[in-house]
Design a protein around this motif. Structure first.
Motif, PDB file in Angstrom:
ATOM      1  N   CYS A   1       1.706   4.823  -8.175  1.00 18.35           N
ATOM      2  CA  CYS A   1       2.170   3.632  -7.461  1.00 18.35           C
ATOM      3  C   CYS A   1       2.588   2.556  -8.457  1.00 18.35           C
ATOM      4  O   CYS A   1       2.161   2.550  -9.600  1.00 18.35           O
ATOM      5  N   GLN A   2       3.430   1.647  -7.985  1.00 13.17           N
ATOM      6  CA  GLN A   2       3.999   0.625  -8.851  1.00 13.17           C
ATOM      7  C   GLN A   2       3.293  -0.728  -8.728  1.00 13.17           C
ATOM      8  O   GLN A   2       3.219  -1.469  -9.689  1.00 13.17           O
ATOM      9  N   LYS A   3       2.788  -1.042  -7.540  1.00 15.87           N
ATOM     10  CA  LYS A   3       2.137  -2.336  -7.347  1.00 15.87           C
ATOM     11  C   LYS A   3       0.882  -2.141  -6.500  1.00 15.87           C
ATOM     12  O   LYS A   3       0.688  -1.096  -5.897  1.00 15.87           O
ATOM     13  N   ARG A   4       0.052  -3.155  -6.506  1.00 14.70           N
ATOM     14  CA  ARG A   4      -1.235  -3.128  -5.797  1.00 14.70           C
ATOM     15  C   ARG A   4      -2.057  -1.900  -6.201  1.00 14.70           C
ATOM     16  O   ARG A   4      -2.594  -1.178  -5.360  1.00 14.70           O
ATOM     17  N   ILE A   5      -2.143  -1.695  -7.474  1.00 13.68           N
ATOM     18  CA  ILE A   5      -2.792  -0.502  -8.012  1.00 13.68           C
ATOM     19  C   ILE A   5      -4.278  -0.486  -7.665  1.00 13.68           C
ATOM     20  O   ILE A   5      -4.806   0.543  -7.231  1.00 13.68           O
TER      21      ILE A   5
ATOM     22  N   MET B   1       0.848  -1.173   0.000  1.00 17.70           N
ATOM     23  CA  MET B   1       0.000   0.000   0.000  1.00 17.70           C
ATOM     24  C   MET B   1       0.894   1.237   0.000  1.00 17.70           C
ATOM     25  O   MET B   1       1.798   1.352   0.808  1.00 17.70           O
ATOM     26  N   ASP B   2       0.610   2.137  -0.910  1.00 16.40           N
ATOM     27  CA  ASP B   2       1.404   3.354  -1.060  1.00 16.40           C
ATOM     28  C   ASP B   2       0.574   4.539  -0.555  1.00 16.40           C
ATOM     29  O   ASP B   2      -0.244   5.101  -1.290  1.00 16.40           O
ATOM     30  N   ILE B   3       0.786   4.900   0.710  1.00 21.05           N
ATOM     31  CA  ILE B   3      -0.007   5.953   1.354  1.00 21.05           C
ATOM     32  C   ILE B   3       0.145   7.279   0.625  1.00 21.05           C
ATOM     33  O   ILE B   3      -0.835   8.011   0.439  1.00 21.05           O
ATOM     34  N   LYS B   4       1.356   7.593   0.192  1.00 16.16           N
ATOM     35  CA  LYS B   4       1.605   8.863  -0.491  1.00 16.16           C
ATOM     36  C   LYS B   4       0.794   8.945  -1.789  1.00 16.16           C
ATOM     37  O   LYS B   4       0.186   9.972  -2.080  1.00 16.16           O
ATOM     38  N   ALA B   5       0.765   7.874  -2.557  1.00 15.92           N
ATOM     39  CA  ALA B   5       0.006   7.846  -3.807  1.00 15.92           C
ATOM     40  C   ALA B   5      -1.495   7.929  -3.539  1.00 15.92           C
ATOM     41  O   ALA B   5      -2.228   8.614  -4.257  1.00 15.92           O
TER      42      ALA B   5
ATOM     43  N   LEU C   1     -16.997   3.367  -6.060  1.00 13.27           N
ATOM     44  CA  LEU C   1     -16.066   2.235  -6.187  1.00 13.27           C
ATOM     45  C   LEU C   1     -15.852   1.842  -7.645  1.00 13.27           C
ATOM     46  O   LEU C   1     -14.728   1.526  -8.056  1.00 13.27           O
ATOM     47  N   ILE C   2     -16.899   1.893  -8.442  1.00 16.26           N
ATOM     48  CA  ILE C   2     -16.775   1.576  -9.867  1.00 16.26           C
ATOM     49  C   ILE C   2     -15.914   2.624 -10.569  1.00 16.26           C
ATOM     50  O   ILE C   2     -15.072   2.292 -11.413  1.00 16.26           O
ATOM     51  N   CYS C   3     -16.102   3.884 -10.221  1.00 16.00           N
ATOM     52  CA  CYS C   3     -15.278   4.949 -10.802  1.00 16.00           C
ATOM     53  C   CYS C   3     -13.813   4.793 -10.420  1.00 16.00           C
ATOM     54  O   CYS C   3     -12.917   5.070 -11.220  1.00 16.00           O
ATOM     55  N   ALA C   4     -13.552   4.348  -9.202  1.00 23.94           N
ATOM     56  CA  ALA C   4     -12.162   4.102  -8.779  1.00 23.94           C
ATOM     57  C   ALA C   4     -11.554   2.953  -9.596  1.00 23.94           C
ATOM     58  O   ALA C   4     -10.386   3.011  -9.974  1.00 23.94           O
ATOM     59  N   PHE C   5     -12.359   1.938  -9.884  1.00 28.55           N
ATOM     60  CA  PHE C   5     -11.887   0.838 -10.720  1.00 28.55           C
ATOM     61  C   PHE C   5     -11.518   1.354 -12.108  1.00 28.55           C
ATOM     62  O   PHE C   5     -10.473   1.024 -12.659  1.00 28.55           O
ATOM     63  N   PHE C   6     -12.399   2.169 -12.700  1.00 33.22           N
ATOM     64  CA  PHE C   6     -12.120   2.741 -14.024  1.00 33.22           C
ATOM     65  C   PHE C   6     -10.887   3.631 -13.987  1.00 33.22           C
ATOM     66  O   PHE C   6     -10.096   3.651 -14.928  1.00 33.22           O
ATOM     67  N   GLY C   7     -10.718   4.367 -12.899  1.00 38.06           N
ATOM     68  CA  GLY C   7      -9.524   5.190 -12.757  1.00 38.06           C
ATOM     69  C   GLY C   7      -8.261   4.352 -12.711  1.00 38.06           C
ATOM     70  O   GLY C   7      -7.232   4.735 -13.270  1.00 38.06           O
ATOM     71  N   ALA C   8      -8.340   3.193 -12.052  1.00 37.91           N
ATOM     72  CA  ALA C   8      -7.189   2.286 -12.013  1.00 37.91           C
ATOM     73  C   ALA C   8      -6.858   1.762 -13.394  1.00 37.91           C
ATOM     74  O   ALA C   8      -5.684   1.663 -13.771  1.00 37.91           O
ATOM     75  N   VAL C   9      -7.884   1.449 -14.163  1.00 41.46           N
ATOM     76  CA  VAL C   9      -7.670   0.943 -15.526  1.00 41.46           C
ATOM     77  C   VAL C   9      -7.102   2.059 -16.412  1.00 41.46           C
ATOM     78  O   VAL C   9      -6.159   1.834 -17.175  1.00 41.46           O
TER      79      VAL C   9
ATOM     80  N   GLY D   1     -14.301  13.271 -10.630  1.00 40.09           N
ATOM     81  CA  GLY D   1     -13.269  13.540  -9.626  1.00 40.09           C
ATOM     82  C   GLY D   1     -12.651  12.268  -9.086  1.00 40.09           C
ATOM     83  O   GLY D   1     -11.417  12.162  -8.972  1.00 40.09           O
ATOM     84  N   VAL D   2     -13.474  11.287  -8.769  1.00 44.78           N
ATOM     85  CA  VAL D   2     -12.960  10.021  -8.239  1.00 44.78           C
ATOM     86  C   VAL D   2     -12.175   9.264  -9.316  1.00 44.78           C
ATOM     87  O   VAL D   2     -11.111   8.699  -9.037  1.00 44.78           O
ATOM     88  N   THR D   3     -12.670   9.283 -10.533  1.00 45.88           N
ATOM     89  CA  THR D   3     -11.960   8.612 -11.621  1.00 45.88           C
ATOM     90  C   THR D   3     -10.597   9.252 -11.849  1.00 45.88           C
ATOM     91  O   THR D   3      -9.581   8.551 -11.982  1.00 45.88           O
ATOM     92  N   ALA D   4     -10.547  10.577 -11.869  1.00 44.92           N
ATOM     93  CA  ALA D   4      -9.274  11.274 -12.075  1.00 44.92           C
ATOM     94  C   ALA D   4      -8.315  11.044 -10.907  1.00 44.92           C
ATOM     95  O   ALA D   4      -7.122  10.795 -11.113  1.00 44.92           O
ATOM     96  N   GLY D   5      -8.827  11.103  -9.683  1.00 48.44           N
ATOM     97  CA  GLY D   5      -7.986  10.855  -8.519  1.00 48.44           C
ATOM     98  C   GLY D   5      -7.429   9.443  -8.497  1.00 48.44           C
ATOM     99  O   GLY D   5      -6.266   9.222  -8.156  1.00 48.44           O
ATOM    100  N   SER D   6      -8.242   8.486  -8.887  1.00 50.44           N
ATOM    101  CA  SER D   6      -7.773   7.097  -8.943  1.00 50.44           C
ATOM    102  C   SER D   6      -6.766   6.899 -10.059  1.00 50.44           C
ATOM    103  O   SER D   6      -5.805   6.132  -9.909  1.00 50.44           O
ATOM    104  N   ALA D   7      -6.955   7.583 -11.169  1.00 50.29           N
ATOM    105  CA  ALA D   7      -5.982   7.489 -12.264  1.00 50.29           C
ATOM    106  C   ALA D   7      -4.639   8.072 -11.839  1.00 50.29           C
ATOM    107  O   ALA D   7      -3.580   7.518 -12.166  1.00 50.29           O
ATOM    108  N   ILE D   8      -4.671   9.157 -11.082  1.00 44.95           N
ATOM    109  CA  ILE D   8      -3.437   9.751 -10.569  1.00 44.95           C
ATOM    110  C   ILE D   8      -2.755   8.788  -9.600  1.00 44.95           C
ATOM    111  O   ILE D   8      -1.534   8.621  -9.627  1.00 44.95           O
ATOM    112  N   THR D   9      -3.540   8.136  -8.760  1.00 46.62           N
ATOM    113  CA  THR D   9      -2.978   7.144  -7.847  1.00 46.62           C
ATOM    114  C   THR D   9      -2.368   5.981  -8.612  1.00 46.62           C
ATOM    115  O   THR D   9      -1.277   5.506  -8.275  1.00 46.62           O
ATOM    116  N   ALA D  10      -3.053   5.520  -9.646  1.00 46.66           N
ATOM    117  CA  ALA D  10      -2.543   4.397 -10.434  1.00 46.66           C
ATOM    118  C   ALA D  10      -1.221   4.741 -11.111  1.00 46.66           C
ATOM    119  O   ALA D  10      -0.331   3.898 -11.201  1.00 46.66           O
ATOM    120  N   LYS D  11      -1.086   5.963 -11.561  1.00 46.15           N
ATOM    121  CA  LYS D  11       0.169   6.377 -12.194  1.00 46.15           C
ATOM    122  C   LYS D  11       1.291   6.545 -11.161  1.00 46.15           C
ATOM    123  O   LYS D  11       2.460   6.383 -11.487  1.00 46.15           O
TER     124      LYS D  11
END
Length: 116
Positions: free
Chosen positions: A61-65, A1-5, A105-113, A49-59
């Motif tokens: 962090c390196q693992k456990r996206i 888990m990457d708290i900073k990301a 939660l679905i938007c966070a999934f899309f942001g991860a993708v 907002g959630v999708t964009a925030g999750s996409a930023i997190t995905a970019k």
């Protein structure tokens, strides 16, 4: 888990949502939009907002996206619960709010993708 990301994505989601809600409020005020249009706009802005925030997190962090992006969504939901309690004096668990939880939660999934 990457708290900073996770925190970076969460704060990005909050800032994006806040800025877009301000623009939506101005649009609703000056354009005299109907209530159902404003409600749909609020949900769309929150989703973006959630999708964009999750996409930023995905970019960031390196693992456990997916786990990190879901944490962004959980923090966002907790923030909404706290704000609801502060404004209303209690948390109102109506159908709109209960539908917002899986939608976030679905938007966070899309942001991860999108982010990877």
């Amino acid at each position: 888990m990457d708290i900073k990301a996770v925190l970076k994505g969460f704060f990005a989601a909050v800032i994006i949502t806040f800025a877009a809600l301000m623009l939506a409020a101005l649009l609703a005020y000056f354009a005299r939009a109907a209530d159902n249009v404003v409600t749909a706009l609020i949900y769309a802005v929150s989703a973006a907002g959630v999708t964009a925030g999750s996409a930023i997190t995905a970019k960031s962090c390196q693992k456990r996206i997916l786990i990190n992006c879901m944490l962004v969504a959980v923090l966002y939901i907790v923030m909404l619960i706290i704000m609801s309690a502060a404004v209303n004096g209690a948390v109102k668990l109506n159908t709109r709010f209960l539908l917002l939880i899986p939608g976030t939660l679905i938007c966070a999934f899309f942001g991860a993708v999108i982010g990877k």
